[in-house]
Design a protein around this motif. Structure first.
Motif, PDB file in Angstrom:
ATOM      1  N   TRP A 176       0.832  -1.205   0.000  1.00  0.00           N
ATOM      2  CA  TRP A 176       0.000   0.000   0.000  1.00  0.00           C
ATOM      3  C   TRP A 176       0.869   1.259   0.000  1.00  0.00           C
ATOM      4  O   TRP A 176       0.410   2.345  -0.372  1.00  0.00           O
ATOM      5  CB  TRP A 176      -0.923   0.015   1.216  1.00  0.00           C
ATOM      6  CG  TRP A 176      -2.127  -0.869   1.054  1.00  0.00           C
ATOM      7  CD1 TRP A 176      -2.332  -2.099   1.603  1.00  0.00           C
ATOM      8  CD2 TRP A 176      -3.287  -0.589   0.266  1.00  0.00           C
ATOM      9  NE1 TRP A 176      -3.553  -2.604   1.211  1.00  0.00           N
ATOM     10  CE2 TRP A 176      -4.162  -1.698   0.386  1.00  0.00           C
ATOM     11  CE3 TRP A 176      -3.679   0.481  -0.542  1.00  0.00           C
ATOM     12  CZ2 TRP A 176      -5.388  -1.764  -0.256  1.00  0.00           C
ATOM     13  CZ3 TRP A 176      -4.899   0.417  -1.186  1.00  0.00           C
ATOM     14  CH2 TRP A 176      -5.735  -0.683  -1.042  1.00  0.00           C
ATOM     15  N   GLY A 177       2.120   1.096   0.405  1.00  0.00           N
ATOM     16  CA  GLY A 177       3.030   2.234   0.387  1.00  0.00           C
ATOM     17  C   GLY A 177       3.258   2.803  -1.003  1.00  0.00           C
ATOM     18  O   GLY A 177       3.681   3.949  -1.156  1.00  0.00           O
ATOM     19  N   LEU A 178       2.952   2.014  -2.040  1.00  0.00           N
ATOM     20  CA  LEU A 178       3.110   2.511  -3.406  1.00  0.00           C
ATOM     21  C   LEU A 178       2.127   3.630  -3.734  1.00  0.00           C
ATOM     22  O   LEU A 178       2.293   4.316  -4.746  1.00  0.00           O
ATOM     23  CB  LEU A 178       2.944   1.361  -4.407  1.00  0.00           C
ATOM     24  CG  LEU A 178       4.057   0.314  -4.408  1.00  0.00           C
ATOM     25  CD1 LEU A 178       3.767  -0.776  -5.421  1.00  0.00           C
ATOM     26  CD2 LEU A 178       5.412   0.963  -4.693  1.00  0.00           C
ATOM     27  N   THR A 179       1.106   3.799  -2.894  1.00  0.00           N
ATOM     28  CA  THR A 179       0.219   4.950  -3.095  1.00  0.00           C
ATOM     29  C   THR A 179       0.962   6.262  -2.863  1.00  0.00           C
ATOM     30  O   THR A 179       0.429   7.334  -3.155  1.00  0.00           O
ATOM     31  CB  THR A 179      -1.003   4.878  -2.156  1.00  0.00           C
ATOM     32  OG1 THR A 179      -0.551   4.751  -0.800  1.00  0.00           O
ATOM     33  CG2 THR A 179      -1.883   3.675  -2.501  1.00  0.00           C
ATOM     34  N   ALA A 180       2.199   6.160  -2.348  1.00  0.00           N
ATOM     35  CA  ALA A 180       3.026   7.369  -2.201  1.00  0.00           C
ATOM     36  C   ALA A 180       3.507   7.888  -3.550  1.00  0.00           C
ATOM     37  O   ALA A 180       3.937   9.041  -3.643  1.00  0.00           O
ATOM     38  CB  ALA A 180       4.231   7.072  -1.303  1.00  0.00           C
ATOM     39  N   ILE A 181       3.432   7.063  -4.590  1.00  0.00           N
ATOM     40  CA  ILE A 181       3.919   7.497  -5.911  1.00  0.00           C
ATOM     41  C   ILE A 181       3.156   8.731  -6.409  1.00  0.00           C
ATOM     42  O   ILE A 181       3.778   9.739  -6.771  1.00  0.00           O
ATOM     43  CB  ILE A 181       3.842   6.338  -6.922  1.00  0.00           C
ATOM     44  CG1 ILE A 181       4.871   5.268  -6.559  1.00  0.00           C
ATOM     45  CG2 ILE A 181       4.083   6.842  -8.347  1.00  0.00           C
ATOM     46  CD1 ILE A 181       4.825   4.035  -7.442  1.00  0.00           C
ATOM     47  N   PRO A 182       1.810   8.709  -6.458  1.00  0.00           N
ATOM     48  CA  PRO A 182       1.120   9.933  -6.882  1.00  0.00           C
ATOM     49  C   PRO A 182       1.360  11.108  -5.947  1.00  0.00           C
ATOM     50  O   PRO A 182       1.343  12.267  -6.372  1.00  0.00           O
ATOM     51  CB  PRO A 182      -0.363   9.526  -6.915  1.00  0.00           C
ATOM     52  CG  PRO A 182      -0.458   8.295  -6.101  1.00  0.00           C
ATOM     53  CD  PRO A 182       0.854   7.598  -6.253  1.00  0.00           C
ATOM     54  N   VAL A 183       1.600  10.816  -4.666  1.00  0.00           N
ATOM     55  CA  VAL A 183       1.906  11.894  -3.714  1.00  0.00           C
ATOM     56  C   VAL A 183       3.238  12.547  -4.067  1.00  0.00           C
ATOM     57  O   VAL A 183       3.365  13.782  -4.034  1.00  0.00           O
ATOM     58  CB  VAL A 183       1.936  11.347  -2.269  1.00  0.00           C
ATOM     59  CG1 VAL A 183       2.436  12.413  -1.301  1.00  0.00           C
ATOM     60  CG2 VAL A 183       0.552  10.869  -1.848  1.00  0.00           C
ATOM     61  N   VAL A 184       4.231  11.738  -4.429  1.00  0.00           N
ATOM     62  CA  VAL A 184       5.531  12.269  -4.835  1.00  0.00           C
ATOM     63  C   VAL A 184       5.402  13.084  -6.119  1.00  0.00           C
ATOM     64  O   VAL A 184       6.000  14.165  -6.251  1.00  0.00           O
ATOM     65  CB  VAL A 184       6.537  11.116  -5.020  1.00  0.00           C
ATOM     66  CG1 VAL A 184       7.802  11.603  -5.734  1.00  0.00           C
ATOM     67  CG2 VAL A 184       6.908  10.524  -3.674  1.00  0.00           C
ATOM     68  N   ILE A 185       4.621  12.574  -7.065  1.00  0.00           N
ATOM     69  CA  ILE A 185       4.402  13.305  -8.316  1.00  0.00           C
ATOM     70  C   ILE A 185       3.755  14.659  -8.039  1.00  0.00           C
ATOM     71  O   ILE A 185       4.165  15.695  -8.573  1.00  0.00           O
ATOM     72  CB  ILE A 185       3.523  12.474  -9.275  1.00  0.00           C
ATOM     73  CG1 ILE A 185       4.285  11.214  -9.714  1.00  0.00           C
ATOM     74  CG2 ILE A 185       3.117  13.296 -10.494  1.00  0.00           C
ATOM     75  CD1 ILE A 185       3.449  10.246 -10.514  1.00  0.00           C
ATOM     76  N   LEU A 186       2.736  14.664  -7.169  1.00  0.00           N
ATOM     77  CA  LEU A 186       2.047  15.914  -6.818  1.00  0.00           C
ATOM     78  C   LEU A 186       2.986  16.881  -6.101  1.00  0.00           C
ATOM     79  O   LEU A 186       3.026  18.077  -6.425  1.00  0.00           O
ATOM     80  CB  LEU A 186       0.840  15.608  -5.932  1.00  0.00           C
ATOM     81  CG  LEU A 186       0.075  16.824  -5.383  1.00  0.00           C
ATOM     82  CD1 LEU A 186      -0.531  17.635  -6.526  1.00  0.00           C
ATOM     83  CD2 LEU A 186      -1.006  16.369  -4.399  1.00  0.00           C
ATOM     84  N   ALA A 187       3.754  16.370  -5.139  1.00  0.00           N
ATOM     85  CA  ALA A 187       4.660  17.232  -4.382  1.00  0.00           C
ATOM     86  C   ALA A 187       5.730  17.833  -5.290  1.00  0.00           C
ATOM     87  O   ALA A 187       6.086  19.015  -5.152  1.00  0.00           O
ATOM     88  CB  ALA A 187       5.312  16.448  -3.248  1.00  0.00           C
ATOM     89  N   THR A 188       6.241  17.035  -6.230  1.00  0.00           N
ATOM     90  CA  THR A 188       7.249  17.530  -7.172  1.00  0.00           C
ATOM     91  C   THR A 188       6.669  18.641  -8.051  1.00  0.00           C
ATOM     92  O   THR A 188       7.314  19.672  -8.286  1.00  0.00           O
ATOM     93  CB  THR A 188       7.767  16.373  -8.050  1.00  0.00           C
ATOM     94  OG1 THR A 188       8.313  15.349  -7.209  1.00  0.00           O
ATOM     95  CG2 THR A 188       8.839  16.864  -9.005  1.00  0.00           C
TER      96      THR A 188
END
Length: 256
Positions: free
Chosen positions: A201-213
């Protein structure tokens, strides 16, 4: 992983990616420090997640800037880092077998030392360093990358002293970190040490990283680069101390 743990992990990922985009470093250090303090994910599994997030961040950064990569400096630094990546991964296994507290102490000290080093403004060199020096710093980065997927500090310090354009430094570093992360992911897969299904479920951090970038590029905070580096230093230093100190006290009390 429960919802509160996932929310904490996503918050850490957002802060890490946002800071990385603005300063050029700290994604892995902030992620590993935050995870070590909160315990939302086991540290070896967190290192796998960091590797994935580093690659995601690099794809965004290099999509337009890949032509800026300084090939002559990239090759020796990358080659040495890949050779020593395996050593770092082997050391991680030794520490995990010995004690989780030792792992926290080493990670905490790495974060503290790295925060101090990254807070200092490197003195520029009058001419480009030779390939051997890039290999030496690449080797140190490889060990750190193998341990915790945090290969940045040694190479960041060395590259920012070189007479290179800031954009070339940034793109070259990102390319090295991404390649290291991909190779480390391959090593973890071959060794059969991928995280259990409950942590994917930690892979849901991928869109978070994209958004933060995206947000960091589109809407940077009204702070000078120096102020941002100081804020990143304070965050890393405090997280490193908070991670290592309790483990040191625990081991000292057991030895007494």
């Amino acid at each position: 992983m429960d919802l509160s743990g996932l929310a904490g992990l996503l918050a850490i990922a957002f802060v890490a990616a946002y800071t990385q985009t603005l300063t050029g470093f700290a994604l892995g250090l902030i992620m590993m420090g935050g995870v070590g303090l909160t315990g939302v994910v086991p540290l070896p599994d967190a290192a796998v997640l960091v590797s994935i997030l580093v690659v995601v961040n690099a794809v965004q950064v290099l999509a337009k800037g890949w032509r800026e990569v300084a090939i002559r400096q990239f090759v020796p630094a990358l080659a040495a880092s890949l050779v020593f990546l395996g050593l770092g991964y082997w050391l991680l296994g030794l520490m995990m077998a010995a004690s989780l507290d030792w792992l926290k102490i080493v990670l905490g000290l790495v974060i503290v030392v790295s925060s101090i080093q990254l807070s200092l403004k490197p003195e520029p060199l009058p001419k480009m360093s030779g390939p051997v020096s890039f290999g030496v710093f690449g080797a140190a980065a490889g060990v750190m990358g193998g341990l915790f997927s945090t290969a940045g500090p040694p190479l960041i310090y060395h590259f920012y002293r070189q007479p290179l354009k800031p954009s070339a430094v940034r793109e070259t570093l990102v390319a090295i970190f991404a390649t290291n992360a991909l190779i480390r992911l391959g090593m973890v897969t071959v060794a059969g040490h991928l995280p259990s299904s409950s942590y994917w479920w930690g892979l849901t951090a991928i869109p978070v990283v994209i958004l933060a970038t995206y947000l960091a590029k589109r809407f940077p905070p009204p702070l000078s680069p120096v102020a941002m580096r100081r804020a990143a230093f304070a965050l890393l230093f405090l997280s490193g101390v908070s991670l290592a100190l309790p483990a040191i006290v625990k081991l000292a009390s057991q030895a007494a």
